[in-house]
Design a protein around this motif. Sequence first.
Motif, PDB file in Angstrom:
ATOM      1  N   PRO A 161      -6.993  -4.009  -4.771  1.00 32.92           N
ATOM      2  CA  PRO A 161      -6.226  -4.324  -3.559  1.00 32.92           C
ATOM      3  C   PRO A 161      -4.718  -4.178  -3.738  1.00 32.92           C
ATOM      4  CG  PRO A 161      -7.993  -5.897  -3.846  1.00 32.92           C
ATOM      5  CD  PRO A 161      -7.986  -5.053  -5.087  1.00 32.92           C
ATOM      6  N   ARG A 162      -4.194  -4.595  -4.889  1.00 25.70           N
ATOM      7  CA  ARG A 162      -2.755  -4.469  -5.144  1.00 25.70           C
ATOM      8  C   ARG A 162      -2.464  -3.746  -6.454  1.00 25.70           C
ATOM      9  NH1 ARG A 162      -0.087  -9.043  -6.094  1.00 25.70           N
ATOM     10  NH2 ARG A 162      -1.953 -10.187  -6.687  1.00 25.70           N
ATOM     11  N   LEU A 163      -3.472  -3.192  -7.059  1.00 25.09           N
ATOM     12  CA  LEU A 163      -3.323  -2.537  -8.351  1.00 25.09           C
ATOM     13  C   LEU A 163      -3.356  -1.025  -8.174  1.00 25.09           C
ATOM     14  CD1 LEU A 163      -3.086  -3.501 -11.335  1.00 25.09           C
ATOM     15  CD2 LEU A 163      -5.516  -2.973 -11.568  1.00 25.09           C
ATOM     16  N   GLY A 177       0.786  -1.225   0.000  1.00 24.40           N
ATOM     17  CA  GLY A 177       0.000   0.000   0.000  1.00 24.40           C
ATOM     18  C   GLY A 177       0.819   1.277   0.000  1.00 24.40           C
ATOM     19  N   VAL A 178       0.221   2.332   0.532  1.00 25.58           N
ATOM     20  CA  VAL A 178       0.833   3.658   0.504  1.00 25.58           C
ATOM     21  C   VAL A 178       2.163   3.680   1.247  1.00 25.58           C
ATOM     22  CG1 VAL A 178       0.574   6.009   1.393  1.00 25.58           C
ATOM     23  CG2 VAL A 178      -1.280   4.972   0.110  1.00 25.58           C
ATOM     24  N   ASN A 179       2.268   2.948   2.346  1.00 27.90           N
ATOM     25  CA  ASN A 179       3.528   2.941   3.091  1.00 27.90           C
ATOM     26  C   ASN A 179       4.674   2.379   2.256  1.00 27.90           C
ATOM     27  OD1 ASN A 179       2.661   4.175   5.440  1.00 27.90           O
ATOM     28  ND2 ASN A 179       2.048   2.250   6.409  1.00 27.90           N
ATOM     29  N   PHE A 220      -0.328   8.694  -7.202  1.00 29.17           N
ATOM     30  CA  PHE A 220      -0.576   7.252  -7.168  1.00 29.17           C
ATOM     31  C   PHE A 220      -1.984   7.040  -6.621  1.00 29.17           C
ATOM     32  CE2 PHE A 220       3.894   8.067  -6.504  1.00 29.17           C
ATOM     33  CZ  PHE A 220       4.553   7.135  -7.296  1.00 29.17           C
ATOM     34  N   ARG A 221      -2.827   6.347  -7.383  1.00 23.97           N
ATOM     35  CA  ARG A 221      -4.198   6.102  -6.942  1.00 23.97           C
ATOM     36  C   ARG A 221      -4.497   4.610  -7.023  1.00 23.97           C
ATOM     37  NH1 ARG A 221      -8.639   9.296  -6.146  1.00 23.97           N
ATOM     38  NH2 ARG A 221      -7.532  11.109  -6.956  1.00 23.97           N
ATOM     39  N   SER A 237      -3.788   9.218   1.642  1.00 25.99           N
ATOM     40  CA  SER A 237      -4.824   8.398   2.257  1.00 25.99           C
ATOM     41  C   SER A 237      -4.464   6.952   1.949  1.00 25.99           C
ATOM     42  CB  SER A 237      -6.211   8.747   1.697  1.00 25.99           C
ATOM     43  OG  SER A 237      -6.326   8.315   0.345  1.00 25.99           O
ATOM     44  N   ASP A 238      -5.302   6.017   2.340  1.00 25.03           N
ATOM     45  CA  ASP A 238      -5.022   4.616   2.037  1.00 25.03           C
ATOM     46  C   ASP A 238      -5.056   4.337   0.541  1.00 25.03           C
ATOM     47  OD1 ASP A 238      -4.726   4.046   4.698  1.00 25.03           O
ATOM     48  OD2 ASP A 238      -6.763   3.255   4.954  1.00 25.03           O
ATOM     49  N   ASP A 239      -5.744   5.190  -0.210  1.00 25.62           N
ATOM     50  CA  ASP A 239      -5.943   4.939  -1.637  1.00 25.62           C
ATOM     51  C   ASP A 239      -5.311   5.986  -2.543  1.00 25.62           C
ATOM     52  OD1 ASP A 239      -7.557   2.694  -1.020  1.00 25.62           O
ATOM     53  OD2 ASP A 239      -9.271   4.013  -0.699  1.00 25.62           O
ATOM     54  N   LEU A 240      -4.642   6.972  -1.971  1.00 24.54           N
ATOM     55  CA  LEU A 240      -4.111   8.068  -2.782  1.00 24.54           C
ATOM     56  C   LEU A 240      -2.833   8.614  -2.173  1.00 24.54           C
ATOM     57  CD1 LEU A 240      -4.476  10.263  -5.054  1.00 24.54           C
ATOM     58  CD2 LEU A 240      -5.730  11.598  -3.349  1.00 24.54           C
TER      59      LEU A 240
END
Length: 265
Positions: free
Chosen positions: A216-218, A95-97, A211-212, A178-181
């Motif tokens: 789940p992994r895409l 993810g973002v991390n 990055f968006r 955010s978790d998705d951006l």
Amino acid sequence: MRALSRALVVLALVAAAHAASAEDLSDPAASLEESEPSCPPEIVPPWPEEGDEPDYLGWADGAVPLAAIASCTSWDGWQPTLVVSLAGVFRLDGGVNALLARLGGISGFAGVKYWSFYNRDWTTMIKSASALKSADAKARREDFTAAELGDGAPRYFVQHDNRSTGGTVYRLRVTERSDDLLRVEVENVTKVSFLIVTAYQPRDLRSVHVFRRAGPRLWRYFGLAGMRASGVSVLGRASATNRTVAIYRHLIGVPTDQEPPAALE
């Protein structure tokens, strides 16, 4: 009865796996609103298929769409002489991390290669790189952690590339997270010199990286790299495109000298 129960469990697991796979493979050619809603479509390249090379667009001098670019960046009033936009689709665990860790691993950028339009060969683009404690090129430190980058404070690094004489200090800042951006902006804070000529003044090399999450992994990536030459430019559009692609490849974990080159002419 037990056999029927086991069969139902297996079917449920298969259905769940299929649903997860379908979500993970969400359409990478989705509309602009699902990728980077603030940028006009005329500056966003077509979304490639997952695993394909990123697609790109480029403009120089009077053809640069200044109004469109200013509408989705902090570049309002700045007039770059060359701009490259990039769109890519890739997979990433963590993810973002994980993205922040790659961005913060400044020392790992040393050795990144790109296809040099002038040399007609794969060439080392970044000779050395180091995170900094401040905007002082001598205040070197270890790489940034994901937590350090994620707090939104300006961070600095110094980089010596093959088209400059000596190191250049850059400022990097996470402007959305955010978790998705994840949205990151980078610009030079010291001038870029080539031999005895100043090629770029402070703040005349800028980039935006978005990055968006698309599954789940895409992930989808949209980037803009702009530059305003001061007198003599050391980069043409093909070289600027290939350098931008090299950074993208490094960030997503792909060999930067992987065939084929992005722009050959």
